[in-house]
Design a protein around this motif. Structure first.
Motif, mmCIF file in Angstrom:
data_model
loop_
_atom_site.group_PDB
_atom_site.id
_atom_site.type_symbol
_atom_site.label_atom_id
_atom_site.label_comp_id
_atom_site.label_asym_id
_atom_site.label_seq_id
_atom_site.Cartn_x
_atom_site.Cartn_y
_atom_site.Cartn_z
ATOM 1 N N TYR A 68 0.830 -1.207 0.000
ATOM 2 C CA TYR A 68 0.000 0.000 0.000
ATOM 3 C C TYR A 68 0.866 1.260 0.000
ATOM 4 O O TYR A 68 0.599 2.209 -0.739
ATOM 5 C CB TYR A 68 -0.933 0.007 1.213
ATOM 6 C CG TYR A 68 -1.610 1.329 1.443
ATOM 7 C CD1 TYR A 68 -2.693 1.720 0.651
ATOM 8 C CD2 TYR A 68 -1.172 2.197 2.435
ATOM 9 C CE1 TYR A 68 -3.303 2.944 0.849
ATOM 10 C CE2 TYR A 68 -1.782 3.419 2.645
ATOM 11 C CZ TYR A 68 -2.847 3.789 1.847
ATOM 12 O OH TYR A 68 -3.457 5.016 2.040
ATOM 13 N N LEU A 69 1.909 1.268 0.802
ATOM 14 C CA LEU A 69 2.765 2.448 0.877
ATOM 15 C C LEU A 69 3.536 2.676 -0.423
ATOM 16 O O LEU A 69 3.788 3.814 -0.803
ATOM 17 C CB LEU A 69 3.718 2.327 2.060
ATOM 18 C CG LEU A 69 3.022 2.419 3.419
ATOM 19 C CD1 LEU A 69 3.959 1.979 4.536
ATOM 20 C CD2 LEU A 69 2.489 3.813 3.680
ATOM 21 N N TYR A 70 3.868 1.607 -1.129
ATOM 22 C CA TYR A 70 4.540 1.743 -2.424
ATOM 23 C C TYR A 70 3.555 2.172 -3.517
ATOM 24 O O TYR A 70 3.905 2.957 -4.391
ATOM 25 C CB TYR A 70 5.182 0.424 -2.845
ATOM 26 C CG TYR A 70 6.630 0.252 -2.436
ATOM 27 C CD1 TYR A 70 7.677 0.604 -3.286
ATOM 28 C CD2 TYR A 70 6.957 -0.296 -1.202
ATOM 29 C CE1 TYR A 70 9.002 0.433 -2.918
ATOM 30 C CE2 TYR A 70 8.278 -0.472 -0.833
ATOM 31 C CZ TYR A 70 9.297 -0.111 -1.691
ATOM 32 O OH TYR A 70 10.605 -0.290 -1.316
ATOM 33 N N THR A 71 2.334 1.614 -3.494
ATOM 34 C CA THR A 71 1.420 1.782 -4.632
ATOM 35 C C THR A 71 0.221 2.683 -4.365
ATOM 36 O O THR A 71 -0.414 3.152 -5.303
ATOM 37 C CB THR A 71 0.869 0.415 -5.085
ATOM 38 O OG1 THR A 71 0.026 -0.113 -4.040
ATOM 39 C CG2 THR A 71 1.988 -0.551 -5.414
ATOM 40 N N GLY A 72 -0.144 2.835 -3.097
ATOM 41 C CA GLY A 72 -1.358 3.587 -2.776
ATOM 42 C C GLY A 72 -2.626 2.758 -2.917
ATOM 43 O O GLY A 72 -3.727 3.280 -2.781
ATOM 44 N N ARG A 73 -2.472 1.459 -3.190
ATOM 45 C CA ARG A 73 -3.623 0.568 -3.358
ATOM 46 C C ARG A 73 -3.546 -0.587 -2.382
ATOM 47 O O ARG A 73 -2.457 -1.038 -2.040
ATOM 48 C CB ARG A 73 -3.681 0.021 -4.780
ATOM 49 C CG ARG A 73 -3.985 1.090 -5.819
ATOM 50 C CD ARG A 73 -3.843 0.552 -7.191
ATOM 51 N NE ARG A 73 -2.383 0.391 -7.371
ATOM 52 C CZ ARG A 73 -1.811 -0.234 -8.363
ATOM 53 N NH1 ARG A 73 -2.520 -0.800 -9.278
ATOM 54 N NH2 ARG A 73 -0.507 -0.332 -8.459
ATOM 55 N N ILE A 74 -4.730 -1.059 -1.974
ATOM 56 C CA ILE A 74 -4.783 -2.204 -1.069
ATOM 57 C C ILE A 74 -6.072 -2.959 -1.318
ATOM 58 O O ILE A 74 -7.111 -2.356 -1.630
ATOM 59 C CB ILE A 74 -4.659 -1.763 0.407
ATOM 60 C CG1 ILE A 74 -4.321 -2.944 1.304
ATOM 61 C CG2 ILE A 74 -5.891 -1.029 0.872
ATOM 62 C CD1 ILE A 74 -3.746 -2.543 2.646
ATOM 63 N N LYS A 75 -6.022 -4.277 -1.225
ATOM 64 C CA LYS A 75 -7.218 -5.113 -1.395
ATOM 65 C C LYS A 75 -7.770 -5.422 -0.010
ATOM 66 O O LYS A 75 -7.180 -6.186 0.752
ATOM 67 C CB LYS A 75 -6.842 -6.405 -2.122
ATOM 68 C CG LYS A 75 -7.961 -7.405 -2.195
ATOM 69 C CD LYS A 75 -8.521 -7.499 -3.567
ATOM 70 C CE LYS A 75 -9.440 -8.696 -3.675
ATOM 71 N NZ LYS A 75 -10.806 -8.323 -3.800
ATOM 72 N N LEU A 76 -8.889 -4.802 0.316
ATOM 73 C CA LEU A 76 -9.541 -5.043 1.602
ATOM 74 C C LEU A 76 -10.479 -6.225 1.488
ATOM 75 O O LEU A 76 -11.228 -6.346 0.515
ATOM 76 C CB LEU A 76 -10.328 -3.816 2.044
ATOM 77 C CG LEU A 76 -9.509 -2.571 2.364
ATOM 78 C CD1 LEU A 76 -10.427 -1.400 2.672
ATOM 79 C CD2 LEU A 76 -8.561 -2.835 3.507
#
Length: 122
Positions: A68-76
């Motif tokens: 998330y910190l690298y890409t700004g995306r996360i799968k919740l």
């Protein structure tokens, strides 16, 4: 480059696991997280280490957070949201925390409302 472990020069230790990163990412981490800002841009001992322990966060959650910190995306998912919420609170990731809270609110059903209420109280 991180996934290929090219030029990685620091390791975050999450519980039993570890995630290799680039020290340069800490400028990004420090910009996105007050926790890392305080850790790496002050005279704390962690700022000089090649391995930084963050034992309060599990390896699986740590991997998701670094991604998330690298890409700004996360799968919740319903399986990872509570652990991510606790970690985002610890790491002072306000935007992520808000996204997770909204996600959890959307997941409330009669079958899980008591457990989510208990989690919210904690």
């Amino acid at each position: 480059m991180r996934e290929a472990e090219e030029f990685v020069d620091i390791t975050l230790l999450f519980g039993e696991g570890h995630v290799k990163c680039h020290k340069v990412i800490f400028m990004i981490l420090a910009g996105r997280s007050d926790y890392f800002h305080r850790m790496f841009l002050t005279s704390m001992v962690e700022s000089a280490l090649n391995e930084v322990p963050i034992e309060e966060i599990s390896a699986s959650t740590g991997v998701l957070l670094v991604d998330y910190l690298y890409t700004g995306r996360i799968k919740l998912t319903t399986r990872n949201a509570q652990d991510l919420l606790v970690a985002s609170e610890m790491l002072l990731l306000g935007a992520l925390k808000q996204n997770i809270e909204e996600f959890l609110c959307e997941q409330i059903e009669s079958s899980n409302c008591i457990s989510l209420l208990n989690f919210a109280r904690m």
